[in-house]
Motif scaffolding. Structure first.
Motif, PDB file in Angstrom:
ATOM      1  N   PRO A 424       0.827  -1.217   0.000  1.00 47.53           N
ATOM      2  CA  PRO A 424       0.000   0.000   0.000  1.00 47.53           C
ATOM      3  C   PRO A 424       0.853   1.255   0.000  1.00 47.53           C
ATOM      4  N   THR A 425       0.303   2.318  -0.546  1.00 44.93           N
ATOM      5  CA  THR A 425       0.976   3.611  -0.463  1.00 44.93           C
ATOM      6  C   THR A 425       0.860   4.142   0.960  1.00 44.93           C
ATOM      7  N   GLU A 426       1.547   5.217   1.238  1.00 45.56           N
ATOM      8  CA  GLU A 426       1.566   5.792   2.584  1.00 45.56           C
ATOM      9  C   GLU A 426       0.161   6.254   2.972  1.00 45.56           C
ATOM     10  N   PRO A 427      -0.338   5.835   4.162  1.00 43.79           N
ATOM     11  CA  PRO A 427      -1.669   6.278   4.573  1.00 43.79           C
ATOM     12  C   PRO A 427      -1.709   7.779   4.850  1.00 43.79           C
ATOM     13  N   PHE A 428      -2.896   8.335   4.781  1.00 45.27           N
ATOM     14  CA  PHE A 428      -3.079   9.770   4.981  1.00 45.27           C
ATOM     15  C   PHE A 428      -4.288   9.997   5.888  1.00 45.27           C
ATOM     16  N   ARG A 429      -4.495  11.231   6.301  1.00 43.69           N
ATOM     17  CA  ARG A 429      -5.657  11.557   7.125  1.00 43.69           C
ATOM     18  C   ARG A 429      -6.873  11.661   6.232  1.00 43.69           C
ATOM     19  N   ALA A 430      -7.853  10.797   6.487  1.00 49.95           N
ATOM     20  CA  ALA A 430      -9.031  10.713   5.630  1.00 49.95           C
ATOM     21  C   ALA A 430     -10.139  11.634   6.136  1.00 49.95           C
ATOM     22  N   ARG A 431     -10.972  12.079   5.209  1.00 49.37           N
ATOM     23  CA  ARG A 431     -12.126  12.887   5.577  1.00 49.37           C
ATOM     24  C   ARG A 431     -13.133  12.025   6.320  1.00 49.37           C
ATOM     25  N   LEU A 432     -14.006  12.667   7.063  1.00 49.12           N
ATOM     26  CA  LEU A 432     -15.006  11.943   7.841  1.00 49.12           C
ATOM     27  C   LEU A 432     -16.124  11.433   6.939  1.00 49.12           C
ATOM     28  N   LEU A 433     -16.366  10.140   6.977  1.00 46.80           N
ATOM     29  CA  LEU A 433     -17.512   9.520   6.325  1.00 46.80           C
ATOM     30  C   LEU A 433     -18.447   9.050   7.432  1.00 46.80           C
ATOM     31  N   ASP A 434     -19.670   9.541   7.455  1.00 52.23           N
ATOM     32  CA  ASP A 434     -20.565   9.181   8.542  1.00 52.23           C
ATOM     33  C   ASP A 434     -21.902   8.693   8.024  1.00 52.23           C
ATOM     34  N   VAL A 435     -22.708   8.179   8.958  1.00 55.34           N
ATOM     35  CA  VAL A 435     -24.040   7.667   8.643  1.00 55.34           C
ATOM     36  C   VAL A 435     -25.049   8.792   8.875  1.00 55.34           C
ATOM     37  N   LEU A 538      -8.574   4.708   5.766  1.00 56.01           N
ATOM     38  CA  LEU A 538      -9.911   4.607   6.353  1.00 56.01           C
ATOM     39  C   LEU A 538      -9.915   3.669   7.559  1.00 56.01           C
ATOM     40  N   LEU A 539      -9.086   2.633   7.528  1.00 54.83           N
ATOM     41  CA  LEU A 539      -8.967   1.756   8.691  1.00 54.83           C
ATOM     42  C   LEU A 539      -8.352   2.502   9.875  1.00 54.83           C
ATOM     43  N   LEU A 540      -7.351   3.319   9.609  1.00 51.38           N
ATOM     44  CA  LEU A 540      -6.760   4.137  10.666  1.00 51.38           C
ATOM     45  C   LEU A 540      -7.808   5.092  11.238  1.00 51.38           C
ATOM     46  N   ASP A 541      -8.625   5.653  10.378  1.00 56.64           N
ATOM     47  CA  ASP A 541      -9.700   6.529  10.827  1.00 56.64           C
ATOM     48  C   ASP A 541     -10.706   5.748  11.670  1.00 56.64           C
ATOM     49  N   ARG A 672     -27.971   4.824  -3.793  1.00 52.93           N
ATOM     50  CA  ARG A 672     -28.394   6.071  -3.153  1.00 52.93           C
ATOM     51  C   ARG A 672     -27.279   6.586  -2.248  1.00 52.93           C
ATOM     52  N   ALA A 673     -26.084   6.543  -2.780  1.00 58.39           N
ATOM     53  CA  ALA A 673     -24.885   6.918  -2.031  1.00 58.39           C
ATOM     54  C   ALA A 673     -24.137   8.014  -2.770  1.00 58.39           C
ATOM     55  N   SER A 674     -23.123   8.534  -2.133  1.00 54.84           N
ATOM     56  CA  SER A 674     -22.246   9.507  -2.775  1.00 54.84           C
ATOM     57  C   SER A 674     -20.990   8.801  -3.264  1.00 54.84           C
ATOM     58  N   ALA A 675     -20.416   9.329  -4.337  1.00 55.23           N
ATOM     59  CA  ALA A 675     -19.175   8.789  -4.889  1.00 55.23           C
ATOM     60  C   ALA A 675     -18.040   9.749  -4.564  1.00 55.23           C
ATOM     61  N   VAL A 676     -16.942   9.191  -4.063  1.00 55.68           N
ATOM     62  CA  VAL A 676     -15.781   9.980  -3.652  1.00 55.68           C
ATOM     63  C   VAL A 676     -14.561   9.422  -4.362  1.00 55.68           C
ATOM     64  N   THR A 677     -13.778  10.274  -5.009  1.00 62.16           N
ATOM     65  CA  THR A 677     -12.550   9.813  -5.654  1.00 62.16           C
ATOM     66  C   THR A 677     -11.452   9.648  -4.614  1.00 62.16           C
ATOM     67  N   LEU A 678     -10.372   8.996  -5.025  1.00 60.92           N
ATOM     68  CA  LEU A 678      -9.251   8.813  -4.108  1.00 60.92           C
ATOM     69  C   LEU A 678      -8.687  10.149  -3.653  1.00 60.92           C
ATOM     70  N   ASP A 679      -8.615  11.125  -4.540  1.00 55.88           N
ATOM     71  CA  ASP A 679      -8.105  12.440  -4.148  1.00 55.88           C
ATOM     72  C   ASP A 679      -9.054  13.142  -3.187  1.00 55.88           C
ATOM     73  N   GLU A 680     -10.359  13.011  -3.445  1.00 56.67           N
ATOM     74  CA  GLU A 680     -11.333  13.686  -2.586  1.00 56.67           C
ATOM     75  C   GLU A 680     -11.412  13.068  -1.203  1.00 56.67           C
ATOM     76  N   LEU A 681     -10.901  11.836  -1.051  1.00 57.99           N
ATOM     77  CA  LEU A 681     -10.933  11.184   0.256  1.00 57.99           C
ATOM     78  C   LEU A 681      -9.984  11.844   1.245  1.00 57.99           C
ATOM     79  N   ARG A 682      -8.970  12.513   0.752  1.00 60.47           N
ATOM     80  CA  ARG A 682      -7.991  13.137   1.628  1.00 60.47           C
ATOM     81  C   ARG A 682      -8.584  14.353   2.330  1.00 60.47           C
ATOM     82  N   ALA A 683      -8.376  14.407   3.656  1.00 59.83           N
ATOM     83  CA  ALA A 683      -8.887  15.541   4.419  1.00 59.83           C
ATOM     84  C   ALA A 683      -8.215  16.833   3.981  1.00 59.83           C
ATOM     85  N   ASP A 684      -6.918  16.779   3.619  1.00 59.12           N
ATOM     86  CA  ASP A 684      -6.231  18.001   3.194  1.00 59.12           C
ATOM     87  C   ASP A 684      -6.759  18.488   1.846  1.00 59.12           C
ATOM     88  N   HIS A 685      -7.265  17.545   1.020  1.00 59.45           N
ATOM     89  CA  HIS A 685      -7.868  17.960  -0.255  1.00 59.45           C
ATOM     90  C   HIS A 685      -9.141  18.759   0.001  1.00 59.45           C
TER      91      HIS A 685
END
Length: 710
Positions: A424-435, A538-541, A672-685
């Motif tokens: 895997p590539t280096e993990p990063f801080r992911a944005r919050l995905l909630d219910v 996301l696992l780290l999150d 009925r979900a949202s689609a998020v790209t790999l770049d958009e998953l990053r909190a810094d993005h």
């Protein structure tokens, strides 16, 4: 001084009549040593016992209580004050001229589901409302003072309770500021926690608050296992007779603990040992200074236990093996450990050269060969036989396949190729995905929920057992009826219908189920490393938000439950790293497998809301496992079934390249979900996007009339 007979067990205490004798434990030398060192010097900071199920963790801890010397207490004091040095700030007060009685040391157990009131104490509501006075009702911390506080499955304890518990253990006192009550009382106890790492890890900052950590595992030697079973069966048949056989060894150990306690103030920690301690902590890059202090206190206790007044290099080495492994974790998925070769090199480099050899255990200690401690070579099993937990068949990665039916695909040479596991590539801080919505699940840090902690948002009539009382709302409900109820004194006349409980809103933990596409299309453009890095993030999150996680992969002809839902996020990370890719893309099979897992989990834990994270480029090239027909249509039908179940979902769009088909977006609409790209998953993005939008808005001509007019 008078002696009182043993009191009957109270809630929170060990209720067993005859505990398994500590000297009868077979093996487990490190665990016994760590517990005995804390009995000699409680300032060491307690013990965290990590190990698989059925390894006698609870048995050994409960057995320790019988070895502790009796405690002199002020009669009638609910906070166990010492008559020789009473606490001047004791809430029960007035102990200056009081006599003392001796009682046995307590072992108080903190249940995993305990409330904050049960732990720290609270306002005595009955007296407050009936008599109109403020009275404090002590909690388990007060009962554990000068004894043992035992937390089984401490990794499953709610975070806010762990924070309160460890703060009290570090400061030696408990502060209660709530409901108009302000109380401080002493709370010095030997803190012992046990946990099974398979059920989830403690956060690193909480691990650091335990003085020592010990890893335990069942013996693989048949003769030792035979002795474990033989002793346990003898104890179960006649506990009193079995305990009597070991009474002499218990008495000897109790006397040795008392002698070591008396000797401890005379033990000298020389400059050479101090240099070794400081150099060792620096060499292993532990954070802060707590490790240095714990090592120093542990080395002093080791010397006292060995009957010496000076600390040797062997004491420093053993202290490092007990105090440092759990403090070296840099990543939450790192297992505790210590490089003993590096430890020996550091001790040799900074040692005085004449402080003794590098024997890890002092002669006569509980880990040595001396019979003085009365212990033998292995421990009893308080559960199953102690075998290492076998890995479920569903938890094994799929073996590489080269079947012809798996080499067909819409991208020849890509989906048919079976790749080795990609790093895997280096993990990063992911944005919050909630219910969406407000749940009522276990306390955590992901989605909005009504929980026992958090901000108070209102009051309601209790639903069943009363939770946290909303005092103001209760008084307000009862006040209009006081004259009709014939109130004559200062107290409040209450009826059950007057009671109101607080409604609080905080955050809950969720079940995050990962559905990962491991087909050839994901590896065709070397995307698997980035995909694994995103899922690892996301696992780290999920680890930080205290979620349960599960992992399903699909490739070839079918989907596989690689990891059933568990709190052990690090196990999920390990399975993910071993994941290989290749073959066709049975997207429909993956979605149907996820639906079945979620159906079973709703039955097991209906309060925990799920979040499905589908990691895919949206392609579907195999529908045989879903009944045949058009694979894209089959995937759409499976997605609509998940949506009809009300499953909250997020599609992680892994499509890349200049030509994008947008299939992941189609899947997201069906779910009925949202689609998020790999770049958009990053909190810094997300942060950069917000800043860019604000900057564009601030510089738009419409927002500067003067500039526009010019």
């Amino acid at each position: 001084m008078t002696r009182t007979p043993p009191a009957l067990p109270r809630p929170g205490e060990d209720h067993s009549v005859t505990t398994y004798p500590f000297p009868a434990v077979v093996g487990m030398s490190e665990l016994r040593l760590a517990l005995l060192l804390n009995a000699v010097s409680p300032q060491v900071g307690g013990v965290l016992v990590r190990g698989e199920k059925g390894t006698a963790k609870s048995t050994v801890v409960r057995a320790l209580a019988a070895l502790l010397p009796g405690v002199d207490v002020v009669p009638g004091c609910r906070f166990s004050c010492d008559p020789a040095a009473p606490d001047p700030g004791c809430p029960d007060g007035g102990h200056e001229s009081a006599g003392g009685t001796e009682r046995a040391a307590r072992i108080v157990e903190l249940p995993v589901g305990a409330s904050e009131d049960r732990l720290v104490g609270s306002l005595d509501i009955e007296r407050a409302l009936a008599e109109g006075v403020k009275a404090f009702e002590p909690g388990l911390l007060a009962r554990a003072h000068r004894g043992i506080l035992y937390v089984d499955e401490v990794n499953l304890l709610h975070d806010h309770l762990v924070d309160l518990l460890l703060d009290a253990a570090a400061m030696g006192s408990s502060y209660v500021e709530r409901e108009g009550v302000s109380v401080r009382h002493a709370a010095r106890f030997l803190l012992v926690g046990t946990m099974n790492p398979e059920e989830g890890e403690l956060r690193p900052q909480l691990l650091d608050r335990f003085g020592l950590t010990v890893e335990v595992a069942a013996s693989r030697e048949p003769e030792e296992r035979v002795e474990v079973v033989r002793r346990r069966l003898a104890y179960d048949a006649d506990p009193a007779a079995f305990a009597a056989r070991w009474a002499g060894e218990e008495t000897a150990l109790r006397a040795r603990i008392a002698a070591a306690r008396e000797l401890l103030p005379s033990v000298v920690l020389g400059d050479a040992a101090l240099r070794q301690i400081a150099a060792t902590c620096a060499a292993f890059e532990v954070d802060g200074m707590r490790a240095d202090l714990v090592m120093a206190r542990t080395a002093l206790a080791l010397a006292a236990w060995a009957g010496r007044t000076d600390v040797l290099a062997e004491d420093v080495r053993q202290a490092a093996l007990l105090a440092l492994p759990h403090r070296r974790r840099r990543n939450p998925f790192d297992a505790p450990g210590l490089d003993e070769e590096k430890l020996d090199e550091t001790l040799a480099e900074f040692g005085a050269g004449d402080d003794g050899d590098d024997d890890p255990e002092p002669d006569g200690g509980p880990g040595g060969s001396s019979p003085d401690d009365g212990a033998s070579d292995d421990g009893p099993s308080d559960g199953p036989s102690g075998d290492a937990p076998s890995e479920p068949a569903s938890g094994q990665p799929s073996a590489p396949t080269n079947r012809a039916e798996d080499t067909e695909g819409s991208a020849p040479g890509a989906e048919g190729r079976e790749d080795q596991p990609t790093a895997p590539t280096e993990p990063f801080r992911a944005r919050l995905l909630d219910v969406p919505g407000v749940g009522e699940g276990a306390a955590g840090r992901r989605s909005r929920a009504r929980t026992a902690t958090g901000r108070t948002t209102g009051a309601r009539r209790p639903r069943g057992t009363l939770g946290t009382l909303h005092l103001a709302a209760t008084v307000q409900a009862a006040a209009p009826h006081q004259r009709a109820r014939g109130r004559r004194g200062p107290g409040l006349v209450l009826r059950r219908d007057d009671l109101r409980e607080a409604v609080r809103e905080g955050r809950e933990s969720n079940l995050v189920l990962f559905l990962v596409d491991a087909s050839g299309s994901m590896a065709a453009r070397q995307r698997m490393g980035a995909v694994k890095g995103a899922v690892l993030s996301l696992l780290l999150d999920a680890y930080q938000r205290r979620d349960k996680v599960g992992l399903i992969t699909f490739r070839g002809r079918d989907a596989e439950l690689v990891l059933p839902p568990t709190s052990s996020v690090d196990t999920a990370a390990a399975r993910l790293e071993r994941l290989a890719s290749g073959g066709r893309t049975p997207l429909a099979a993956g979605l149907l497998a996820a639906r079945e897992v979620l159906r079973v989990e709703r039955l097991r834990d209906p309060a925990r809301r799920p979040l499905l994270v589908a990691v895919t480029d949206g392609r579907a090239t195999d529908a045989r496992a879903a009944g045949g027909g058009d694979p894209v249509a089959a995937a759409g039908r499976a997605a609509r079934l998940l949506a009809a179940d009300g499953t909250a979902s997020v599609v992680l769009d892994c499509e890349s390249g200049p030509v994008r088909l947008g299939l992941a977006g189609v899947l997201a609409r069906e779910l009925r979900a949202s689609a998020v790209t790999l770049d958009e998953l990053r909190a810094d993005h997300v942060t950069a996007l917000v800043r860019s939008t604000v900057h564009q808005h601030a510089n738009h001509p419409a927002n500067h009339p003067v500039r526009k007019a010019a």
